[in-house]
Scaffold this motif. Structure first.
Motif, PDB file in Angstrom:
ATOM      1  N   LYS A  43       0.834  -1.201   0.000  1.00  0.00           N
ATOM      2  CA  LYS A  43       0.000   0.000   0.000  1.00  0.00           C
ATOM      3  C   LYS A  43       0.869   1.251   0.000  1.00  0.00           C
ATOM      4  CE  LYS A  43      -3.932  -2.175   0.370  1.00  0.00           C
ATOM      5  NZ  LYS A  43      -5.012  -2.061  -0.575  1.00  0.00           N
ATOM      6  N   GLU A  49      -6.506   3.870   3.628  1.00  0.00           N
ATOM      7  CA  GLU A  49      -6.488   2.731   4.535  1.00  0.00           C
ATOM      8  C   GLU A  49      -5.204   2.678   5.362  1.00  0.00           C
ATOM      9  OE1 GLU A  49      -6.841   2.452   1.161  1.00  0.00           O
ATOM     10  OE2 GLU A  49      -5.706   0.757   0.420  1.00  0.00           O
ATOM     11  N   THR A  52      -5.817   5.152   8.146  1.00  0.00           N
ATOM     12  CA  THR A  52      -6.727   4.537   9.114  1.00  0.00           C
ATOM     13  C   THR A  52      -5.958   3.595  10.039  1.00  0.00           C
ATOM     14  OG1 THR A  52      -8.614   4.717   7.616  1.00  0.00           O
ATOM     15  CG2 THR A  52      -8.760   3.038   9.340  1.00  0.00           C
ATOM     16  N   GLY A 107      -8.493  -1.930  10.856  1.00  0.00           N
ATOM     17  CA  GLY A 107      -7.540  -1.295   9.955  1.00  0.00           C
ATOM     18  C   GLY A 107      -6.810  -2.301   9.085  1.00  0.00           C
ATOM     19  N   GLY A 110      -9.085  -3.521   6.454  1.00  0.00           N
ATOM     20  CA  GLY A 110      -9.154  -2.546   5.374  1.00  0.00           C
ATOM     21  C   GLY A 110      -8.029  -2.688   4.365  1.00  0.00           C
ATOM     22  N   MET A 111      -6.905  -3.243   4.796  1.00  0.00           N
ATOM     23  CA  MET A 111      -5.773  -3.453   3.892  1.00  0.00           C
ATOM     24  C   MET A 111      -6.022  -4.606   2.920  1.00  0.00           C
ATOM     25  SD  MET A 111      -3.146  -1.495   4.534  1.00  0.00           S
ATOM     26  CE  MET A 111      -2.933  -0.226   5.734  1.00  0.00           C
TER      27      MET A 111
END
Length: 177
Positions: A43, A49, A52, A107, A110-111
């Motif tokens: 990422k 994300e 976050t 979190g 979310g990844m």
């Protein structure tokens, strides 16, 4: 109630999160852990994300620091980290544990939640665990252990239960790196 397994696992977590090796955990160590996870997922540092996840790890540090009495600008010794974390896991109950660790787990979800349904399927879970260094075969076996309702998806509640069970010594699947 604490266990030798929990203490050992928390000592290992302390060592992993003490990125600069100074024998203390500071906010920067928690930020580095979030960055490390984001990089493992490929990422970009500016992705929503990632922010976050950084915020979630910052909240975790703030909680631990407050409970240890060191403040958000302070640092935690290994003894303080273990004492506060064991209290959270074993004394405060599931609701407190979920309130503190929920944002971190969410979190990480979310990844890897590619279809953005808020749940993790077997492929997404494998991406999560391989990012933490587990083989795909180990990740597949771990998924079966964590998917307690057998529906092929992992909810946030199942994942939080897995993190607690890991610390209680009832599960050998480590989700937080």
């Amino acid at each position: 109630m604490t266990t030798a397994i929990a203490s050992d696992r928390l000592k290992k977590r302390f060592d992993r999160w003490d990125f600069d090796g100074n024998g203390a955990l500071e906010r920067a160590d928690f930020e580095k852990e979030a960055q490390h996870i984001a990089e493992a997922f490929g990422k970009d540092a500016g992705a929503a994300e990632v922010q976050t996840l950084k915020n979630a790890f910052g909240g975790l540090f703030d909680y631990l620091a407050k409970e240890a009495g060191v403040g958000s600008d302070g640092s935690l010794t290994e003894e303080q980290f273990i004492r506060v974390t064991e209290n959270l896991i074993f004394e405060q109950g599931e609701a407190s544990f979920n309130r503190v660790l929920g944002p971190v787990v969410k979190g990480i979800v979310g990844m890897c939640d590619k279809n953005a349904d808020g749940q993790i399927n077997a492929d997404e879970f494998a991406a999560w665990l391989t990012a933490l260094g587990m083989s795909k075969a180990e990740a597949a076996e771990a998924f079966n252990q964590v998917d307690t309702n057998g529906n092929g998806e992992l909810s946030l509640d199942e994942l939080l239960t897995a993190v607690r069970d890991f610390h209680f010594g009832r599960l050998d699947v480590e989700l937080l790196g």
